[in-house]
Each structure stands twice: as structure tokens, then as C-alpha cells.
Design a protein around this motif. Structure first.
Motif, mmCIF file in Angstrom:
data_model
loop_
_atom_site.group_PDB
_atom_site.id
_atom_site.type_symbol
_atom_site.label_atom_id
_atom_site.label_comp_id
_atom_site.label_asym_id
_atom_site.label_seq_id
_atom_site.Cartn_x
_atom_site.Cartn_y
_atom_site.Cartn_z
ATOM 1 N N SER A 56 0.669 -1.191 -0.036
ATOM 2 C CA SER A 56 0.090 0.217 0.015
ATOM 3 C C SER A 56 1.015 1.183 0.061
ATOM 4 C CB SER A 56 -0.915 0.118 1.393
ATOM 5 O OG SER A 56 -0.134 -0.081 2.588
ATOM 6 N N THR A 57 2.087 1.162 0.703
ATOM 7 C CA THR A 57 2.896 2.265 0.598
ATOM 8 C C THR A 57 4.157 1.911 -0.116
ATOM 9 O OG1 THR A 57 2.270 3.105 2.929
ATOM 10 C CG2 THR A 57 4.403 3.834 2.083
ATOM 11 N N PRO A 58 4.393 2.486 -1.142
ATOM 12 C CA PRO A 58 5.593 1.952 -1.958
ATOM 13 C C PRO A 58 6.987 2.303 -1.526
ATOM 14 C CG PRO A 58 4.980 3.895 -2.889
ATOM 15 C CD PRO A 58 3.938 3.707 -1.738
ATOM 16 N N LYS A 59 7.836 1.242 -1.454
ATOM 17 C CA LYS A 59 9.197 1.432 -1.159
ATOM 18 C C LYS A 59 10.010 2.315 -2.099
ATOM 19 C CE LYS A 59 9.681 -2.879 1.622
ATOM 20 N NZ LYS A 59 10.291 -4.274 1.792
ATOM 21 N N LEU A 60 9.527 2.183 -3.539
ATOM 22 C CA LEU A 60 10.109 2.813 -4.473
ATOM 23 C C LEU A 60 8.990 2.928 -5.595
ATOM 24 C CD1 LEU A 60 12.277 4.123 -6.228
ATOM 25 C CD2 LEU A 60 12.905 1.474 -7.151
ATOM 26 N N ILE A 61 8.823 4.019 -6.305
ATOM 27 C CA ILE A 61 7.863 4.340 -6.997
ATOM 28 C C ILE A 61 8.319 5.278 -8.407
ATOM 29 C CG2 ILE A 61 6.806 6.179 -5.946
ATOM 30 C CD1 ILE A 61 4.088 5.386 -7.320
ATOM 31 N N VAL A 62 8.097 5.029 -9.518
ATOM 32 C CA VAL A 62 8.401 6.077 -10.617
ATOM 33 C C VAL A 62 6.902 6.447 -11.104
ATOM 34 C CG1 VAL A 62 9.593 6.486 -12.673
ATOM 35 C CG2 VAL A 62 10.664 4.884 -11.030
ATOM 36 N N LYS A 63 6.754 7.720 -10.865
ATOM 37 C CA LYS A 63 5.598 8.083 -11.663
ATOM 38 C C LYS A 63 5.454 8.441 -12.999
ATOM 39 C CE LYS A 63 2.390 9.341 -9.109
ATOM 40 N NZ LYS A 63 1.367 8.602 -8.479
ATOM 41 N N HIS A 64 4.158 8.614 -13.627
ATOM 42 C CA HIS A 64 4.146 8.791 -15.098
ATOM 43 C C HIS A 64 4.824 10.018 -15.370
ATOM 44 C CE1 HIS A 64 0.408 10.695 -13.470
ATOM 45 N NE2 HIS A 64 0.684 11.573 -14.276
ATOM 46 N N THR A 65 4.944 10.968 -14.385
ATOM 47 C CA THR A 65 5.491 12.393 -14.804
ATOM 48 C C THR A 65 6.985 12.144 -14.563
ATOM 49 O OG1 THR A 65 5.402 12.666 -12.414
ATOM 50 C CG2 THR A 65 3.556 13.401 -13.417
ATOM 51 N N GLY A 66 7.605 11.125 -14.426
ATOM 52 C CA GLY A 66 8.914 11.130 -14.202
ATOM 53 C C GLY A 66 9.510 11.318 -12.885
ATOM 54 N N ASN A 67 8.697 11.708 -11.745
ATOM 55 C CA ASN A 67 9.125 11.817 -10.670
ATOM 56 C C ASN A 67 9.452 10.580 -9.788
ATOM 57 O OD1 ASN A 67 8.793 14.536 -11.158
ATOM 58 N ND2 ASN A 67 7.218 14.864 -9.582
ATOM 59 N N VAL A 68 10.589 10.432 -9.186
ATOM 60 C CA VAL A 68 10.664 9.355 -8.459
ATOM 61 C C VAL A 68 10.502 9.411 -6.904
ATOM 62 C CG1 VAL A 68 12.461 7.595 -7.747
ATOM 63 C CG2 VAL A 68 12.376 8.593 -9.929
ATOM 64 N N GLY A 69 9.870 8.196 -6.162
ATOM 65 C CA GLY A 69 9.733 8.604 -4.658
ATOM 66 C C GLY A 69 10.042 7.327 -4.208
ATOM 67 N N ILE A 70 10.881 7.446 -2.871
ATOM 68 C CA ILE A 70 11.247 6.487 -2.057
ATOM 69 C C ILE A 70 10.472 6.898 -0.720
ATOM 70 C CG2 ILE A 70 13.249 5.578 -0.996
ATOM 71 C CD1 ILE A 70 14.733 6.895 -3.080
ATOM 72 N N GLY A 71 9.652 5.680 -0.471
ATOM 73 C CA GLY A 71 8.845 5.833 0.775
ATOM 74 C C GLY A 71 7.577 6.637 0.682
ATOM 75 N N THR A 72 7.073 7.316 -0.548
ATOM 76 C CA THR A 72 6.243 7.939 -0.629
ATOM 77 C C THR A 72 5.325 7.609 -2.032
ATOM 78 O OG1 THR A 72 5.158 10.103 -0.950
ATOM 79 C CG2 THR A 72 7.701 9.811 -1.407
ATOM 80 N N ALA A 73 4.214 7.583 -2.123
ATOM 81 C CA ALA A 73 3.376 7.311 -3.190
ATOM 82 C C ALA A 73 3.322 8.548 -3.970
ATOM 83 C CB ALA A 73 2.210 6.703 -3.102
ATOM 84 N N SER A 74 3.519 9.757 -3.659
ATOM 85 C CA SER A 74 3.379 10.919 -4.375
ATOM 86 C C SER A 74 4.532 11.993 -4.352
ATOM 87 C CB SER A 74 2.144 11.723 -3.455
ATOM 88 O OG SER A 74 0.886 10.964 -3.417
ATOM 89 N N PRO A 75 5.665 11.682 -4.942
ATOM 90 C CA PRO A 75 6.774 12.382 -5.130
ATOM 91 C C PRO A 75 6.277 13.789 -5.665
ATOM 92 C CG PRO A 75 6.752 10.628 -6.666
ATOM 93 C CD PRO A 75 5.597 10.363 -5.881
ATOM 94 N N GLY A 76 6.739 14.947 -4.940
ATOM 95 C CA GLY A 76 6.267 16.104 -5.435
ATOM 96 C C GLY A 76 7.456 16.899 -6.395
ATOM 97 N N ASN A 77 8.715 16.277 -6.380
ATOM 98 C CA ASN A 77 10.012 16.774 -6.891
ATOM 99 C C ASN A 77 10.515 15.464 -7.910
ATOM 100 O OD1 ASN A 77 10.113 19.787 -6.110
ATOM 101 N ND2 ASN A 77 9.775 18.589 -4.406
#
Length: 211
Positions: free
Chosen positions: A22-43
Motif C-alpha cells: 500500500s505504501t511503495p518502497k520505490l515508485i516512478v510516476k508517469h510524470t517521471g518523478n521518483v519517490g522513495i517511501g512515498t506514493a506522491s513524490p512532489g519533485n
């Protein structure tokens, strides 16, 4: 032809890569933003730690790779941002691939890699000011305040008056000539403004020379 061994062509609006539940350890959004520990990387890269000691650590073969090695950037339990050098070494600040400032364990140098005091400023550009103070119009504070144990020993106010030990000793105190020549002091309101050797100087705004 695929540009890599693994290539993902995600539909519009669909995240490209996801590791976790439910909470990603790593995510690459369709926008290209990468998140570690968050599903909504803002940068471009957002790192989130649900605890209070989240940090990004950088190490190499010289520093070692334990939790207490290298260099890290993080936020502490009070929300205070920290830059930490965990090695017995300094931190350099560079522009145009050249070092312009350096933190050591106890000193900070600008224009020097070997600061000799808590703050050392060095320069090689002839004709340029090393330390400049330019207060805004109406400024009423001190332009310079040198203290020992929180007690002012020497200061200069916004009018250019010089203070010693917290009290006005001389106003507009100026060395006008080089060492070994005459010394001129002008702008004295009265002879009582000069606590010693008053016979050498004229009061009431006049000036005299002494050797």
C-alpha cells in the motif's frame, strides 16, 4: 527496438514502476518523478521516512559503507535540516568546479582551503572588497559588533561611530596616514571624549597631529 534490456511503455496516467504494497518502497510516476517511501513524490526525487531520522547517505570506498560513514543530508526529529560530514574531514563548496569555501571541523574559510580562524576570508582579486556591509536606508543597528562572553568590546554603529567596551569613546575615529607618519583624529565633540593624552589633540571638532 527497445533502448534497454528492460523498457516500460506505460499508458498515459499510469505509474511506470512500483515496488511495495500500500505504501511503495520505490515508485516512478508517469510524470517521471521518483519517490522513495512515498506514493506522491512532489519533485524529481522525493525521499520520505515515516520515522524521525530520515536521511540520504553518500559513501565510497574511502569512507566505508556503514550507517555512520560518509556524508548525509537529512531532517531531525525537530524538523531541523542537517548536512553531516561523518568522516574526520571537511566540507567544500564549489562553483565552476573550483572551491570557493570550506568547512573544517572547527573553522570556516572563504577563498582559502586552510582557514586559520573560526572565520577566515582570503582574496586574490586586486581592488575588490573582502568583507562588505551595506545596510538599508534607515538602518539603526550596529554595522559591526565584536563580543567576548556576550559583552560588546568593539562596535561600529550605522553613523560610523566607533565604540570601545560598549561606550562611545571616539566619534568618526579615522587613521588617515600610514604607520610611521602622523595620526589624525577628528570629529571630537569635546576634549573629554579623549580619555588619555588629551593635550595631544584639539577638542570641539578641531584636529591636530601627533607622532
Amino acid at each position: 527496438t527497445s533502448p534497454a534490456l528492460l523498457s516500460l511503455n506505460d499508458p498515459a496516467g499510469t505509474d511506470s514502476f512500483y515496488i511495495g504494497s500500500s505504501t511503495p518502497k520505490l515508485i516512478v510516476k508517469h510524470t517521471g518523478n521518483v519517490g522513495i517511501g512515498t506514493a506522491s513524490p512532489g519533485n524529481t526525487l522525493t525521499v520520505y521516512d515515516s520515522g524521525v531520522t530520515g536521511r540520504i547517505q553518500i559513501t565510497n570506498s574511502v569512507t566505508g559503507a556503514s550507517a555512520n560513514d560518509g556524508f548525509d543530508i537529512g531532517v531531525d526529529a525537530n524538523g531541523f535540516a542537517r548536512i553531516t560530514q561523518r568522516e574526520n574531514n571537511g566540507i567544500g563548496i564549489l562553483t565552476n568546479a573550483a572551491e570557493i569555501a570550506r568547512f573544517t571541523q572547527s573553522t570556516f574559510g572563504v577563498g582559502t582551503s586552510t582557514p586559520f580562524a573560526k572565520l577566515s576570508v582570503a582574496g586574490s582579486d586586486l581592488g575588490r572588497t573582502l568583507i562588505g556591509v551595506d545596510a538599508i536606508s534607515g538602518f539603526g543597528g550596529r554595522l559591526l559588533d565584536l563580543m567576548v562572553a556576550s559583552t560588546t568590546k568593539f562596535s561600529v554603529n550605522s553613523s560610523g561611530d566607533v565604540f570601545f567596551n560598549g561606550s562611545t569613546t571616539l566619534q568618526n575615529f579615522t587613521f588617515q596616514n600610514a604607520t610611521g607618519t602622523n595620526l589624525y583624529i577628528s570629529g571630537l565633540a569635546s576634549t573629554s571624549d579623549l580619555r588619555a593624552n588629551t593635550a595631544l589633540f584639539g577638542g570641539n571638532g578641531s584636529s591636530r597631529s601627533c607622532v
